[in-house]
Design an enzyme around this catalytic site. Structure first.
Site, PDB file in Angstrom:
ATOM      1  N   GLU A  61       0.806  -1.222   0.000  1.00 49.51           N
ATOM      2  CA  GLU A  61       0.000   0.000   0.000  1.00 49.51           C
ATOM      3  C   GLU A  61       0.839   1.272   0.000  1.00 49.51           C
ATOM      4  O   GLU A  61       0.438   2.285  -0.581  1.00 49.51           O
ATOM      5  CB  GLU A  61      -0.966   0.007   1.186  1.00 49.51           C
ATOM      6  N   HIS A 130     -11.500  -5.220   8.927  1.00 52.83           N
ATOM      7  CA  HIS A 130     -11.999  -5.104   7.557  1.00 52.83           C
ATOM      8  C   HIS A 130     -13.419  -4.542   7.515  1.00 52.83           C
ATOM      9  O   HIS A 130     -14.167  -4.798   6.585  1.00 52.83           O
ATOM     10  CB  HIS A 130     -11.988  -6.466   6.852  1.00 52.83           C
TER      11      HIS A 130
END
Lengths: 324, 328
Positions: A61, A130
Site C-alpha cells: 500500500e 476489515h
C-alpha cells in the site's frame, strides 16, 4: 427502472468514462487488473484499456499511494485502489504526510490530481480489521478532500469529480452498498455540496453512506408517527457543506447526526460543534449524535448488529431529539 | 591525457562539476553559520563531504529528468540547478524561497528544474520516485528519475516496496544510496546485517554497484550507465555511493560516536580537495583555473546569501494559500 445500475457498476462506469475521456488517467491497485478487483469494482477495465493504464500492484500500500502521488505531480491523473479502507493504516504516512501536504509544502508549485479509492464499512461480518469507516482518520489533515458516496448516482458523480479534481481526493466506497441499484444523473452535485434527500420540518438528520439509507428508513417509520424528518447527505466531509445543514436547522430547530464510525473525533461531532457555534440560536433542543459504540467491530452477527446504528436505534434517537 | 580519465568531459564541464561541489560546500557552511545566529529554525542536516554524490549523479541526467532526495538534500537540489539565493531564502523561511517558506531546510523543491522534493520521513520518497517513473513510462517521455536516499533507508519498509515495484514494472528510476556509514547516530553495522547495501538489489533482480561516492566522475559514470539502462526501458538500477558526512547528523549532534581518526581519514579523501588537486593534470586546466572557480563559487554564494537575507518573510495572512488548488 430500466436505467438503474448498481453502485458497483457506477464505480466501473465512472472509472471507464474517465479512462476513456483522458489518456492521463491510470488505475493501479491490488488485483484491479484482469481479476477486476476483489469487490469487482474495476471489472472489464483491464480488457478495455490494457495493462499499461490498468495495472495490478504488489500487495504494497505504501508503494501504491506513493506511486499515485509521484505520478500525479508528473503529468498523470492516477487512481489508486486500497482494497479495504482499513489498510489505509499501512500507508497512512503516504496519505497524510506526503500526498496531503505536497502542494502546500512546495509553496503551490504544482497541483496534485490524485485519487484514492477504498472500500470501508461494516454490517457484513468482516471483523475488526476489515469493517471500519475510516474517513474520520483523515479529518485532521488539511489538504485532502473526502467523499462518501451513498448511492450509485453519487458513486458515479463523486468519483468522476475526484479524478477531474486538481487536489488529492479519497473516495470511500461502502462495501455493503456495492449491490444497491439506482439511476445515474447528468446533473450530479459537485464535491463540497450536500444534498437534501428528504424534505421535512421537524428535525434535520445528517447521515452518510449505509447510515443514510437506514436514516431514510427511520424517517419513513417516523412519518407514520407524524414526525417529519429532513434528511441531508453531506456527500463529502472535507470540504463540508455547513451552509446547507445550517439552513435546514434554521427551519427544523433540531439536529441529529448519524454515522457508522464511533463518535470520538468524527465528522458527526464536527457538524454538531459547527452548528452549536455558528447556529446556536437556531437550535430548539440539544443536538444528538447516533454513532457506533466505541468498541472494535466484532465478527459475530449479534455483536456487530448491536454495535452499529440500526434503523430502530436511529428512529429511537430521533424520537428522543424531538422530545427533548 | 586520456579522455577516459575525464569521463569524456571537456574543460568547461569539469570545472562546472568542481564549481557546483564548492558552491554546495560553501552554501552548507553558510547555513551552519546562520544557525549559530538563530536565523534558521529547528534543525538542519548538512552534507559537507558528500557533495560528489549529487553533483556526479545529477550531471548524468538529461533535460526532463527528475530527482527526489532526503532531508539532507540541499546539495542534491542545488545540483539540479535550483538557484542558490532562492534555496537559501527557503532555509531562511522567506516568501521568495523556492517553496515560499512553506517547506524549509528539509523540504526544498524546485519543479522547474526537476527537483521534485526533499522528503523528511525516511524512505517516503522511494514510492514517489516510482510514480514519476510510471508517468514517464505511460507517457513515453523517455525521462528518468534519480532517487537519493541514505544507508538507513534500506531498513524501512517503503524501500522494499518501492524497489520491488520499480523492478517488476521496469520503471525508469535510478536509486542512489548515499552510504555515509551512519543512520543518524548509529553505525550501519549495528542496525544492518548486510552492510554491503548494493547487495540488497539482488532480491529484486535489480542490477547494482558500489562506487566511490567521493569521486565525482565515478558517480557520474555509474549513474550515466544506469540512466541509459532506464531510458532503454530495461528497468531500474541501484547504486551505492560510499561517502562520509563531515558534520553530525543534525545541528544537535556533535558526532561523538565516531571512532578516533575516522573523520581525519575521510578528510584525506575529501571529494572537493581530491578533484581540485587532480584537475590541473588535464591539458587545458591550470591551477589558476581551479582558483578562479573557487573564487567565483565563493562570490556566488556570498551574493546569494546577501539577497536571501534581504528578502521579506511571508505575510501571515497568506498562510491559507496552497492547501488546495481548487477550494470548493
Amino acid at each position: 427502472m430500466s436505467d438503474a445500475i448498481t453502485y458497483r457498476e457506477a464505480v466501473i462506469r465512472a472509472l471507464g468514462d474517465e479512462l476513456e475521456a483522458d489518456e492521463r488517467v491510470v488505475l493501479i491497485g491490488e488485483d484491479v487488473g484482469a481479476a477486476g478487483g476483489v469487490f469487482k469494482a474495476t471489472e472489464g477495465l483491464h480488457a478495455r484499456f490494457g495493462g499499461v493504464r490498468v495495472r495490478d500492484t504488489p500487495i504494497a500500500e505504501q508503494a501504491i499511494v506513493g506511486t499515485v502521488l509521484g505520478a500525479a505531480v508528473s503529468g498523470l491523473r492516477p487512481v489508486g485502489e486500497i482494497m479495504f479502507a482499513d489498510f489505509a493504516g499501512v500507508c497512512y504516512d503516504q496519505i497524510v504526510n506526503q500526498m496531503a501536504k505536497y502542494r502546500f509544502q512546495s509553496g503551490g508549485q504544482t497541483t496534485v490530481p490524485a485519487t484514492l479509492r477504498m472500500a470501508g464499512g461494516g454490517s457484513l461480518g468482516f471483523g475488526a480489521q476489515h469493517s471500519q469507516c475510516v474517513e474520520n482518520w483523515f479529518l485532521q489533515t488539511p489538504g485532502l478532500k473526502l467523499c462518501l458516496p451513498a448511492t450509485p448516482a453519487d458513486a458515479y458523480t463523486l468519483l468522476r469529480a475526484a479524478i477531474r479534481d486538481d487536489d488529492p481526493v479519497i473516495v470511500f466506497e461502502h462495501k455493503a452498498l456495492y449491490g444497491i441499484r439506482g439511476e445515474l444523473r447528468d446533473d450530479g452535485l459537485p464535491i463540497g455540496a450536500a444534498e437534501v434527500v428528504r424534505e421535512g420540518g421537524d428535525v434535520t438528520v445528517v447521515a452518510t453512506q449505509l447510515m443514510r439509507h437506514r436514516a431514510m428508513e427511520a424517517a419513513e417509520q417516523l412519518a407514520a408517527e407524524g414526525v417529519s424528518c429532513e434528511v441531508i447527505d453531506p456527500r463529502t466531509i472535507a470540504p463540508l457543506d455547513t451552509a446547507t445543514i445550517l439552513t435546514s436547522v434554521g427551519h427544523t430547530g433540531r439536529l441529529v447526526c448519524v454515522q457508522e464510525a464511533p463518535a470520538a473525533g468524527s465528522w458527526g461531532q464536527a457538524v454538531i460543534a459547527t452548528v452549536a457555534v455558528a447556529g446556536f440560536e437556531l437550535l430548539d433542543a440539544q443536538p444528538a449524535l447516533i454513532a457506533a459504540d466505541p468498541i472494535p467491530v466484532a465478527y459475530a452477527r449479534t455483536l456487530e448488529e448491536a454495535t452499529l446504528p440500526s434503523v430502530e436505534r436511529i428512529a429511537a434517537g430521533i424520537r428522543s431529539a424531538i422530545d427533548a | 591525457m586520456s579522455e577516459a580519465r575525464w569521463g569524456g568531459l571537456d574543460r568547461e564541464a569539469l570545472l562546472g562539476l568542481l564549481r557546483q561541489m564548492i558552491e554546495i560546500r560553501l552554501f552548507e557552511d553558510e547555513v551552519m553559520k546562520l544557525f549559530q545566529r538563530n536565523l534558521v529554525r529547528a534543525s538542519t542536516h548538512l552534507c559537507q563531504g558528500q557533495e560528489a554524490v549529487p553533483v556526479g549523479a545529477c550531471s548524468a541526467l538529461e533535460p526532463g529528468d527528475t530527482m527526489t532526495c532526503t532531508y539532507r538534500g540541499h546539495g542534491a537540489v542545488l545540483a539540479m540547478g535550483t538557484p542558490l539565493d532562492r534555496s537559501m531564502a527557503e532555509i531562511l523561511g522567506k516568501e521568495r524561497g523556492v517553496c515560499a517558506g512553506r517547506g524549509g531546510s528539509m523540504h526544498l523543491a524546485d519543479l522547474t528544474v526537476g527537483a521534485m522534493g526533499s522528503f523528511a520521513v525516511v524512505g517516503s520518497h522511494l514510492p514517489f520516485a516510482c510514480g514519476t517513473g510510471l508517468a514517464a513510462q505511460v507517457m513515453g517521455t523517455g525521462s528518468v528519475s534519480v532517487c537519493f536516499f541514505g544507508d538507513g533507508t534500506t531498513n524501512i519498509g517503503a524501500f522494499h516496496e518501492a524497489l520491488n515495484l520499480a523492478s517488476v514494472w521496469k520503471l525508469p528510476v535510478v536509486f542512489v544510496c548515499e552510504n555515509n556509514l551512519y543512520g543518524e547516530y548509529s553505525p550501519i553495522a549495528s542496525t544492518t546485517p548486510v552492510t554491503e547495501l548494493w547487495r540488497r538489489a539482488a532480491s529484486y533482480a535489480m542490477p547494482s554497484a558500489r562506487v566511490d561516492g567521493n569521486d565525482v566522475l565515478a558517480v557520474r559514470a555509474a549513474v550515466a550507465s544506469a540512466r541509459a539502462r532506464a531510458a532503454a526501458e530495461e528497468g531500474p538500477t541501484m547504486i551505492e555511493a560510499m561517502t562520509y558526512r563531515h558534520m553530525g547528523h543534525s545541528r544537535s549532534d556533535p558526532a561523538a560516536y565516531r571512532p578516533e581518526g575516522e573523520l581525519e581519514r575521510w578528510m584525506q579523501h575529501d571529494p572537493i580537495a581530491t578533484f581540485a588537486a587532480a584537475l590541473p593534470d588535464h591539458d587545458a586546466i591550470s591551477e589558476d583555473d581551479v582558483e578562479a572557480v573557487r573564487h567565483a563559487a565563493a562570490e556566488a554564494v556570498a551574493g546569494a546569501l546577501e539577497r536571501a537575507l534581504s528578502w521579506p518573510e511571508p505575510e501571515p495572512r497568506h498562510r491559507f494559500d496552497h492547501v488546495w488548488a481548487a477550494p470548493a
